[in-house]
Design an enzyme around this catalytic site. Structure first.
Site, PDB file in Angstrom:
ATOM      1  CE  LYS A  99      -2.516   1.026   3.691  1.00  0.00           C
ATOM      2  NZ  LYS A  99      -2.013  -0.194   4.290  1.00  0.00           N
ATOM      3  CB  THR A 109       5.090   0.108  -2.679  1.00  0.00           C
ATOM      4  OG1 THR A 109       5.858  -0.436  -1.597  1.00  0.00           O
ATOM      5  CG2 THR A 109       5.939   0.116  -3.934  1.00  0.00           C
ATOM      6  NE  ARG A 131      -0.177   4.824   8.988  1.00  0.00           N
ATOM      7  CZ  ARG A 131      -0.350   3.546   9.325  1.00  0.00           C
ATOM      8  NH1 ARG A 131      -0.682   3.240  10.556  1.00  0.00           N
ATOM      9  NH2 ARG A 131      -0.198   2.594   8.441  1.00  0.00           N
ATOM     10  CE  LYS A 190       2.680  -2.791   7.578  1.00  0.00           C
ATOM     11  NZ  LYS A 190       3.546  -1.707   7.112  1.00  0.00           N
ATOM     12  CB  ALA A 232      -5.177   1.312  10.877  1.00  0.00           C
ATOM     13  CG  PHE A 252      -3.488  -2.606   9.246  1.00  0.00           C
ATOM     14  CD1 PHE A 252      -2.462  -3.420   8.808  1.00  0.00           C
ATOM     15  CD2 PHE A 252      -3.410  -2.100  10.535  1.00  0.00           C
ATOM     16  CE1 PHE A 252      -1.394  -3.759   9.627  1.00  0.00           C
ATOM     17  CE2 PHE A 252      -2.344  -2.426  11.378  1.00  0.00           C
ATOM     18  CZ  PHE A 252      -1.340  -3.253  10.906  1.00  0.00           C
ATOM     19  CG  PHE A 270       3.941  -9.104  -6.384  1.00  0.00           C
ATOM     20  CD1 PHE A 270       4.930  -9.378  -5.447  1.00  0.00           C
ATOM     21  CD2 PHE A 270       2.953  -8.194  -6.050  1.00  0.00           C
ATOM     22  CE1 PHE A 270       4.932  -8.762  -4.201  1.00  0.00           C
ATOM     23  CE2 PHE A 270       2.942  -7.575  -4.812  1.00  0.00           C
ATOM     24  CZ  PHE A 270       3.934  -7.856  -3.884  1.00  0.00           C
ATOM     25  CD1 TRP A 278       9.025  -3.223  -4.334  1.00  0.00           C
ATOM     26  CD2 TRP A 278      10.303  -3.875  -6.067  1.00  0.00           C
ATOM     27  NE1 TRP A 278      10.221  -3.669  -3.825  1.00  0.00           N
ATOM     28  CE2 TRP A 278      11.025  -4.074  -4.866  1.00  0.00           C
ATOM     29  CE3 TRP A 278      10.904  -4.195  -7.277  1.00  0.00           C
ATOM     30  CZ2 TRP A 278      12.313  -4.599  -4.854  1.00  0.00           C
ATOM     31  CZ3 TRP A 278      12.194  -4.714  -7.263  1.00  0.00           C
ATOM     32  CH2 TRP A 278      12.889  -4.922  -6.065  1.00  0.00           C
TER      33      TRP A 278
END
Length: 555
Positions: A69, A71, A92, A103, A271, A299, A379, A407
């Site tokens: 998210k 990214t 954030r 994470k 969150a 999230f 991906f 990415w």
């Protein structure tokens, strides 16, 4: 293939004065923190600028496969800049808990990152350290009041204010303090929350200025008297001292993306246990300095997305012009029951089963009356057939989906997404925002709206303790505060193992925590914890530093 940190370390990072100049900041409106970071405080004149368009990025329920998210948020902002739109990104600040835990960091990935990546993921400008110090100073002052004769008549068994630490440390969830005899304080049970769960973190991200912050801090309920009456920071008389410790932390932090898109990074409430968005000040500052602001909520849409729309947007005075829901083929296959080890193998059956999770989030976000688009974060092993299936499914629900390779290509990989988002924001002029509930609704009414319309569940079930708390809150006039659901991020339910889009379920609320300074009630559901633990293989095991200061293993 380079790792995220290797890409960040090889980046051409512009001096921060060049970024400040790019967004039109006056010399007196920013303060350098080294070569590539700055604190920002707009003048009254700049605060009158017309607000730009707001794009909210959220996602499906996260899985171990990853959604990317942050990214996508960074890549979309860079793509808008490539298309000559004056753009900023608002994010954030990462917490050391996930950075050293499971994470990882929160600065994006690949060629869609904010930099300096290592600094942002660790100490940054010291905001979290200031918050932790302020939080624990208040805790020390509470225990000192108990020790010095307890003039406020505080019941040590009913003190709400725990200590805080910005690390996942399960051993500190429940502790006993004050041992060691009469000179060591009053023995009592206590505990630690992670810093991002602190009410001070919520207050920092909601405050308009220092005056507003001090007023909010003064309203914090620290506990109850023996007569069960609430005691606040104002009663303790230390709101000014606590605010003083946060005088610099309240200012948003200016950095840049790899493509030199200006970025404001400020505050970091989770969150799943708090409101999950960056600060009001950072978002509004970005809106006052640019034509497009891309921001994210933590999230999935059931947590950060809902809280942004129902809680932050009214305080911000601006609703999103477009909502972007991030999904990946990999994560959707996991929601369809596929094992993580097999995600590189095409599996249209599992993907079809998992698409219902995306469907619930599309449905819940569309009900607000804001244009919604889907970003399919690509991906390497995604097949054309799988991508087409997600695209067709989104269209069947009335929204457009765009494949983005952010990415690997940065903003260049999100050109279609950026074009689609701009088109959606133009439609927003005719949209009517529909809040989920009204401010005057009682707490249980608000909660049931969230359960039914956002999660797709049946109703909320309150424990005996929670029912008694609501009755008490009604007596104090707290029963109509906004609701912040503390719920697992991994499922639409309160059971992290129930993936996809379950039906016929209830949400179980075991306890409420009043956060009067922040202005909401936290509803603790299921087994959610405000102090996480570290996994069997924490990310810290892979992080190292060389003699020249070069960091490896950070992601």
């Amino acid at each position: 293939m380079k790792t995220d940190i290797e890409i960040a370390q090889s980046a051409d990072v512009w001096p921060i004065e060049k970024i400040a100049s790019q967004v039109g900041l006056k010399p007196e409106e920013w303060e350098p923190y080294g070569r590539d970071k700055a604190k920002v405080q707009l003048s009254e004149q700049s605060q009158e600028n017309k607000l730009g368009k707001l794009i909210l990025v959220t996602s499906i329920n996260p899985t171990p496969a990853g959604e990317g998210k942050s990214t996508v948020t960074v890549g979309l902002a860079d793509a808008l800049m490539h298309q000559k739109h004056k753009t900023m990104v608002a994010l954030r600040e990462p917490s050391l808990g996930p950075v050293m835990g499971l994470k990882g960091g929160a600065t994006g990935g690949g060629y869609s990152q904010v930099v300096p990546m290592a600094d942002i993921n660790m100490h940054f400008t010291g905001d979290f350290h200031a918050l932790t110090s302020a939080h624990n100073t208040l805790a020390a002052l509470i225990d000192n009041s108990l020790y010095q004769g307890n003039p406020l008549n505080l019941d040590p068994r009913r003190i709400l204010w725990k200590r805080a630490l910005d690390v996942n440390d399960r051993a500190l969830r429940h502790v006993t303090i004050g041992l060691g005899g009469p000179t060591s304080g009053v023995p009592r049970e206590d505990g630690f929350d992670i810093t991002v769960a602190s009410e001070l973190m919520a207050i920092l991200t909601l405050s308009r200025d220092l005056t507003d912050m001090k007023q909010r801090i003064s309203k914090i309920v620290i506990g109850y008297t023996y007569d069960k009456n609430p005691v606040t920071v104002a009663d303790l008389g230390v709101a000014g001292a606590i605010t003083t410790l946060l005088k610099d932390a309240i200012k948003p932090n200016l950095v840049q993306t790899l493509a030199h898109t200006p970025a404001l990074i400020h505050g970091g409430p989770f969150a799943n246990i708090a409101q999950g968005t960056n600060s009001i000040l950072a978002t509004k500052t970005a809106l006052q300095l640019s034509d497009y602001v891309v921001t994210e909520a933590g999230f999935g849409a059931d947590l950060g997305g809902e809280k942004f729309l129902d809680f932050k947007a009214p305080l911000l005075g601006k609703v999103p012009d477009t909502i972007v829901i991030v999904a990946t083929v990999r994560a959707l296959k996991m929601h369809g029951g596929e094992d993580k080890q097999n995600l590189k193998t095409p599996n249209l059956s599992a993907l079809k089963l998992g698409l219902v999770n995306l469907g619930q989030h599309i449905k819940s976000m569309k009900r607000y009356g804001v244009p919604v688009v889907v970003a399919i974060n690509q991906f390497t092993h995604d097949t054309k057939e799988e991508l087409a299936l997600v695209n067709d499914y989104a269209k069947s629900l009335g929204v457009e989906a765009y494949v983005a390779d952010v990415w690997g290509q940065g903003g260049l990989g999100a050109q279609d997404l950026a074009t689609g988002v701009v088109q959606a924001t133009e439609q927003a002029e005719s949209q009517n925002f529909q809040p989920l509930y009204q401010p005057e609704d009682e707490a249980i009414v608000k909660i049931n709206h969230i359960v039914q319309e956002i999660y797709g569940g049946d109703k909320a079930v309150l424990s005996g303790k929670a029912e008694k708390q609501l009755a008490t809150f009604k007596k104090y006039g707290w029963d109509k505060l906004p609701i912040i659901m503390a719920k697992t991020q991994n499922s639409l339910t309160d059971d992290s193992k129930r993936i996809g889009a379950p039906k016929n379920f209830d949400i179980h609320i075991r306890e409420f925590i009043p956060k009067l300074g922040a202005g909401f009630l936290v509803a603790l559901t299921g087994s959610i914890l405000t102090m996480p633990g570290l996994p069997k293989h924490p990310a810290a095991l892979d992080i190292d530093i060389a003699s020249d200061g070069q960091i490896t293993g950070l992601n």
